[in-house]
Design an enzyme around this catalytic site. Structure first.
Site, PDB file in Angstrom:
ATOM      1  CE  LYS A 128      33.366  39.054  25.984  1.00  7.04           C
ATOM      2  NZ  LYS A 128      34.707  37.984  26.593  1.00  7.04           N
ATOM      3  CB  SER A 129      31.200  40.539  29.625  1.00 10.25           C
ATOM      4  OG  SER A 129      31.904  39.216  30.707  1.00 10.25           O
ATOM      5  CB  ALA A 174      44.025  40.124  25.684  1.00 12.48           C
ATOM      6  CG  ASN A 233      33.644  40.436  34.310  1.00  9.34           C
ATOM      7  OD1 ASN A 233      34.568  40.457  34.878  1.00  9.34           O
ATOM      8  ND2 ASN A 233      33.986  40.112  32.567  1.00  9.34           N
ATOM      9  CB  CYS A 250      38.059  41.928  33.001  1.00 12.29           C
ATOM     10  SG  CYS A 250      39.459  40.745  31.098  1.00 12.29           S
ATOM     11  CE  LYS A 291      34.383  34.075  35.495  1.00 14.70           C
ATOM     12  NZ  LYS A 291      33.862  33.167  34.805  1.00 14.70           N
ATOM     13  CG  ASN A 337      37.399  36.893  34.967  1.00 14.54           C
ATOM     14  OD1 ASN A 337      38.149  36.386  34.436  1.00 14.54           O
ATOM     15  ND2 ASN A 337      36.705  37.422  34.990  1.00 14.54           N
ATOM     16  N   GLY A 354      37.045  27.817  36.987  1.00 14.82           N
ATOM     17  CA  GLY A 354      38.912  27.624  36.579  1.00 14.82           C
ATOM     18  C   GLY A 354      39.377  25.910  36.935  1.00 14.82           C
TER      19      GLY A 354
HETATM   20  O1  RRO Z   1      37.062  39.950  26.667  1.00 10.98           O
HETATM   21  C1  RRO Z   1      38.232  39.242  27.417  1.00 10.98           C
HETATM   22  O2  RRO Z   1      38.873  39.702  27.636  1.00 10.98           O
HETATM   23  C2  RRO Z   1      37.716  38.914  28.826  1.00 10.98           C
HETATM   24  C3  RRO Z   1      36.683  38.743  29.586  1.00 10.98           C
HETATM   25 BR1  RRO Z   1      35.616  40.454  29.847  1.00 10.98          BR
HETATM   26  C4  RRO Z   1      37.614  38.371  31.254  1.00 10.98           C
HETATM   27  O3  RRO Z   1      35.827  38.459  32.057  1.00 10.98           O
HETATM   28  N1  RRO Z   1      38.345  37.379  31.308  1.00 10.98           N
HETATM   29  C5  RRO Z   1      38.785  37.485  29.754  1.00 10.98           C
HETATM   30  O4  RRO Z   1      40.061  36.268  30.389  1.00 10.98           O
HETATM   31  N2  RRO Z   1      38.977  38.066  29.434  1.00 10.98           N
END
Ligand code: RRO
Length: 294
Positions: free
Chosen positions: A44-45, A69, A122, A125, A159, A186, A237
Site C-alpha cells: 500500500k502506498s 476513494a 505513486n 491516485c 505508476k 492506476n 488494470g
Molecule cells: O488510497 C487510495 O484511495 C488510492 C490510491 Br493511494 C491510489 O493510488 N489509487 C486508488 O485508486 N486509490
C-alpha cells in the site's frame, strides 16, 4: 513456472505481482500473497505522515469493477517494521508525497534498512488533493520525483494515471528521470450516485475505478507506452486471467500487477500461473510487444 526473472531491476519469482493498495497494508498479508503464488508484491502506498484516509464508504462494487476513494490511508514510517521480516522477499514499496523532497524522504526510510527491492512511485491516485495525479499529470514533477528517489540507488518504477490525454509524455519524463520501469495504470476517475439516497455512494463523492471495466484502457496505455519508451512496462488494470496477461504482454508489458481480481479470488495468482505456465513456462520475451510487429 520460471525460476527467478528480473523486471525493471527487481528479481521476481514469476511475472505476476500483487498490485499496490490491495492486501498490501500488513507484512502478514503481503507474505500470504507470496505464499499464494504472487511473483512479487507491491505495498500500500506509504507517505510522509500517518494518514487515516477518507471517510467511508471508501470501497463499493460497481458493474465490471470496484470504485474506491480510500484516501491514501497508511501508518507512514511505522510501516518499515511491518515489512522487516520480508527482507528476503521481492517487495516493492509504493511511496507517495507532494513533492520530490517528500518522495526522497519516504523512500530513504526503506532504502536505509534494506526492506525494499525497489520503489513504485505513486504519482497517480485520482482522488488525493495535492498528491497523486496532481504530480502525475505534470511531466517536470514526474521527472524530479523520479530523480529524487533514484538517488537512493534502488530501482524506481513509476505508476502512471490513465486520466491524461497523452500518457507517453509522462512515461518519457519518468524514463528521463531514471526510472527502471513504468507501471500502467492506476485507477480511472469515476463516480456513482445512489438514486435512492440521492447522493454519491462514496464518502469522498468520486474515486477511482478498477477491475475488468478498465482492462481495455490499460491495454491501450501499455501499447502507447511500449511504442514511445525504452524501459520495461508493467501492465496493471483489470487483469484476472492468463489470457489477460498474454494480451498485456502482446501490448508490450514484461510483467503484470493484479489488484481487484484478488478481492474476488485470493487464489488468482495460482489460477493465472496454471494457465500461463501450462507447458514449459511462458516465454515472455517472445510475447512482449508481438502485436506491434504484425
Ligand atoms: O488510497 C487510495 O484511495 C488510492 C490510491 Br493511494 C491510489 O493510488 N489509487 C486508488 O485508486 N486509490
Amino acid at each position: 513456472q520460471p525460476g527467478e526473472i528480473t523486471v525493471g531491476g527487481v528479481a521476481l519469482h514469476n511475472h505476476l505481482l500483487l498490485a499496490a493498495g490491495v492486501l498490501g497494508t500488513t507484512g502478514a498479508s503481503l507474505r500470504r500473497m507470496l505464499r499464494l503464488g504472487a511473483g512479487g508484491v507491491v505495498t500500500k502506498s506509504i507517505g510522509p505522515e500517518p494518514n487515516p484516509g477518507h471517510h467511508g464508504p471508501c470501497l463499493v462494487r460497481t458493474e465490471g469493477g470496484l470504485l474506491n476513494a480510500m484516501g491514501l490511508p497508511n501508518p507512514s514510517k511505522e510501516f518499515v517494521g511491518e515489512i522487516e521480516p520480508l527482507k528476503d522477499e521481492p517487495v516493492v514499496v509504493s511511496v507517495y508525497g507532494k513533492d520530490p523532497e517528500d518522495f526522497k524522504e519516504v523512500a530513504g526510510w526503506f532504502a536505509g534498512t534494506g526492506t525494499a527491492r525497489g520503489f513504485e512511485l505513486n504519482v497517480s491516485c485520482p482522488h488525493a488533493a495535492g498528491y497523486g495525479a496532481a504530480i502525475g499529470t505534470d511531466p517536470e514533477m514526474v521527472l524530479e520525483c523520479t530523480r529524487a528517489v533514484a538517488s537512493h540507488g534502488l530501482p524506481v518504477w513509476v505508476k502512471l494515471t490513465p486520466n491524461v490525454t497523452d500518457i507517453t509524455t509522462i512515461g518519457l519524463a519518468a524514463e528521463k528521470g531514471g526510472a527502471s520501469a513504468i507501471v500502467a495504470v492506476n485507477t480511472v476517475r469515476g463516480m456513482r450516485i445512489s438514486t435512492e439516497m440521492r447522493r454519491p455512494v462514496l464518502g469522498y463523492r468520486s474515486g477511482g475505478l478498477s477491475g475488468k471495466a478498465i482492462f481495455p484502457i490499460a491495454v491501450k496505455c501499455v501499447w502507447d507506452l511500449y511504442e514511445a519508451c525504452s524501459i520495461p512496462i508493467v501492465g496493471c488494470g483489470g487483469i484476472s486471467t492468463a489470457d489477460d496477461v498474454v494480451e498485456m504482454m502482446m501490448a508490450g508489458a514484461q510483467a503484470v500487477e493484479v489488484g481487484s481480481a484478488v478481492i474476488d479470488e485470493v487464489r488468482v495468482f495460482e489460477q493465472i500461473a496454471r494457465g500461463l505456465y501450462a507447458a514449459d513456462g511462458v516465454a515472455a520475451e517472445e510475447i512482449v510487444g508481438v502485436a506491434h510487429r504484425v
